[in-house]
Design a protein around this motif. Structure first.
Motif, PDB file in Angstrom:
ATOM      1  N   PRO A  83       0.803  -1.225   0.000  1.00 42.95           N
ATOM      2  CA  PRO A  83       0.000   0.000   0.000  1.00 42.95           C
ATOM      3  C   PRO A  83       0.843   1.286   0.000  1.00 42.95           C
ATOM      4  O   PRO A  83       0.411   2.306  -0.533  1.00 42.95           O
ATOM      5  N   SER A  84       2.032   1.234   0.559  1.00 45.81           N
ATOM      6  CA  SER A  84       2.874   2.437   0.602  1.00 45.81           C
ATOM      7  C   SER A  84       3.907   2.494  -0.526  1.00 45.81           C
ATOM      8  O   SER A  84       4.626   3.475  -0.651  1.00 45.81           O
ATOM      9  N   THR A  85       3.974   1.443  -1.358  1.00 49.62           N
ATOM     10  CA  THR A  85       4.960   1.383  -2.437  1.00 49.62           C
ATOM     11  C   THR A  85       4.291   1.007  -3.755  1.00 49.62           C
ATOM     12  O   THR A  85       4.156  -0.173  -4.070  1.00 49.62           O
ATOM     13  N   PRO A  86       3.867   2.000  -4.545  1.00 52.00           N
ATOM     14  CA  PRO A  86       3.332   1.670  -5.869  1.00 52.00           C
ATOM     15  C   PRO A  86       4.434   1.134  -6.774  1.00 52.00           C
ATOM     16  O   PRO A  86       5.620   1.366  -6.531  1.00 52.00           O
ATOM     17  N   VAL A  87       4.044   0.415  -7.814  1.00 47.67           N
ATOM     18  CA  VAL A  87       4.999  -0.202  -8.738  1.00 47.67           C
ATOM     19  C   VAL A  87       4.799   0.396 -10.127  1.00 47.67           C
ATOM     20  O   VAL A  87       3.672   0.452 -10.625  1.00 47.67           O
ATOM     21  N   TYR A  88       5.919   0.798 -10.752  1.00 46.88           N
ATOM     22  CA  TYR A  88       5.854   1.314 -12.112  1.00 46.88           C
ATOM     23  C   TYR A  88       5.469   0.184 -13.065  1.00 46.88           C
ATOM     24  O   TYR A  88       6.066  -0.895 -13.040  1.00 46.88           O
ATOM     25  N   CYS A  89       4.469   0.450 -13.906  1.00 46.46           N
ATOM     26  CA  CYS A  89       3.984  -0.559 -14.847  1.00 46.46           C
ATOM     27  C   CYS A  89       3.395   0.171 -16.053  1.00 46.46           C
ATOM     28  O   CYS A  89       2.233   0.577 -16.039  1.00 46.46           O
ATOM     29  N   SER A  90       4.191   0.346 -17.089  1.00 49.08           N
ATOM     30  CA  SER A  90       3.785   1.108 -18.259  1.00 49.08           C
ATOM     31  C   SER A  90       2.826   0.306 -19.139  1.00 49.08           C
ATOM     32  O   SER A  90       3.102  -0.845 -19.495  1.00 49.08           O
ATOM     33  N   ALA A  91       1.735   0.929 -19.519  1.00 47.07           N
ATOM     34  CA  ALA A  91       0.763   0.275 -20.394  1.00 47.07           C
ATOM     35  C   ALA A  91       1.371  -0.017 -21.765  1.00 47.07           C
ATOM     36  O   ALA A  91       1.168  -1.093 -22.322  1.00 47.07           O
ATOM     37  N   GLU A  92       2.122   0.920 -22.307  1.00 45.75           N
ATOM     38  CA  GLU A  92       2.717   0.720 -23.634  1.00 45.75           C
ATOM     39  C   GLU A  92       3.725  -0.425 -23.628  1.00 45.75           C
ATOM     40  O   GLU A  92       3.782  -1.215 -24.555  1.00 45.75           O
ATOM     41  N   ASP A  93       4.528  -0.516 -22.572  1.00 51.08           N
ATOM     42  CA  ASP A  93       5.525  -1.587 -22.493  1.00 51.08           C
ATOM     43  C   ASP A  93       4.888  -2.955 -22.316  1.00 51.08           C
ATOM     44  O   ASP A  93       5.440  -3.967 -22.730  1.00 51.08           O
ATOM     45  N   ASN A  94       3.728  -3.011 -21.675  1.00 49.06           N
ATOM     46  CA  ASN A  94       3.082  -4.282 -21.347  1.00 49.06           C
ATOM     47  C   ASN A  94       1.874  -4.592 -22.231  1.00 49.06           C
ATOM     48  O   ASN A  94       1.097  -5.493 -21.925  1.00 49.06           O
ATOM     49  N   GLU A  95       1.737  -3.878 -23.335  1.00 50.32           N
ATOM     50  CA  GLU A  95       0.571  -4.060 -24.203  1.00 50.32           C
ATOM     51  C   GLU A  95       0.491  -5.472 -24.771  1.00 50.32           C
ATOM     52  O   GLU A  95      -0.586  -6.035 -24.911  1.00 50.32           O
ATOM     53  N   ASN A  96       1.607  -6.066 -25.097  1.00 51.64           N
ATOM     54  CA  ASN A  96       1.602  -7.376 -25.752  1.00 51.64           C
ATOM     55  C   ASN A  96       2.034  -8.513 -24.840  1.00 51.64           C
ATOM     56  O   ASN A  96       2.503  -9.551 -25.303  1.00 51.64           O
ATOM     57  N   THR A  97       1.879  -8.331 -23.550  1.00 51.37           N
ATOM     58  CA  THR A  97       2.246  -9.361 -22.583  1.00 51.37           C
ATOM     59  C   THR A  97       1.339  -9.241 -21.372  1.00 51.37           C
ATOM     60  O   THR A  97       0.593  -8.280 -21.245  1.00 51.37           O
ATOM     61  N   TYR A  98       1.394 -10.206 -20.504  1.00 55.25           N
ATOM     62  CA  TYR A  98       0.592 -10.153 -19.285  1.00 55.25           C
ATOM     63  C   TYR A  98       1.431  -9.660 -18.120  1.00 55.25           C
ATOM     64  O   TYR A  98       2.629  -9.914 -18.050  1.00 55.25           O
ATOM     65  N   VAL A  99       0.788  -8.990 -17.201  1.00 62.07           N
ATOM     66  CA  VAL A  99       1.402  -8.585 -15.949  1.00 62.07           C
ATOM     67  C   VAL A  99       1.002  -9.630 -14.909  1.00 62.07           C
ATOM     68  O   VAL A  99      -0.179  -9.923 -14.746  1.00 62.07           O
TER      69      VAL A  99
END
Length: 120
Positions: A83-99
């Protein structure tokens, strides 16, 4: 100077001035209609796996969670989500893969999330 010479000089100056104005690089740029890409928004959604994670959200290229400790694997690498540490996760970088998101310490309960574009 004779009248003919003056008229010739004025004609040359006007001709150059009009030519420069016609090819000026300061003209406002107008694009042809129909060449603009359609507006779209990114959507972050549960795809499959262990089920949606309660309190997980995505905004402004960051994943947030309201409670719990999670590990996130994405095209941007892996990180620990709290809750105190968000994680960077770019939509463009992950468009063709799963998170992949799972409770830290339990590798067998993975939830897979996907980004997709939807037009406005």
């Amino acid at each position: 100077m004779t009248r003919k010479s003056c008229l010739l000089i004025v004609a040359i100056i006007l001709s150059c001035g009009l030519s420069i104005k016609a090819t000026s690089s300061f003209k406002p740029v107008t694009s042809a209609p129909g060449l603009h890409a359609p507006a779209f928004v990114w959507t972050f959604t549960y795809a499959f796996g262990n089920g949606p994670i309660s309190g997980l959200s995505w905004s402004g290229n960051y994943l947030y969670v309201s409670s719990g400790n999670y590990t996130v694997y994405s095209a941007n690498g892996y990180a620990f989500l709290t809750p105190s540490t968000p994680v960077y996760c770019s939509a463009e970088d992950n468009e063709n893969t799963y998170v992949q998101v799972y409770v830290t310490g339990s590798h067998n309960a993975v939830s897979y999330y996907d980004f997709y574009r939807s037009q406005q």
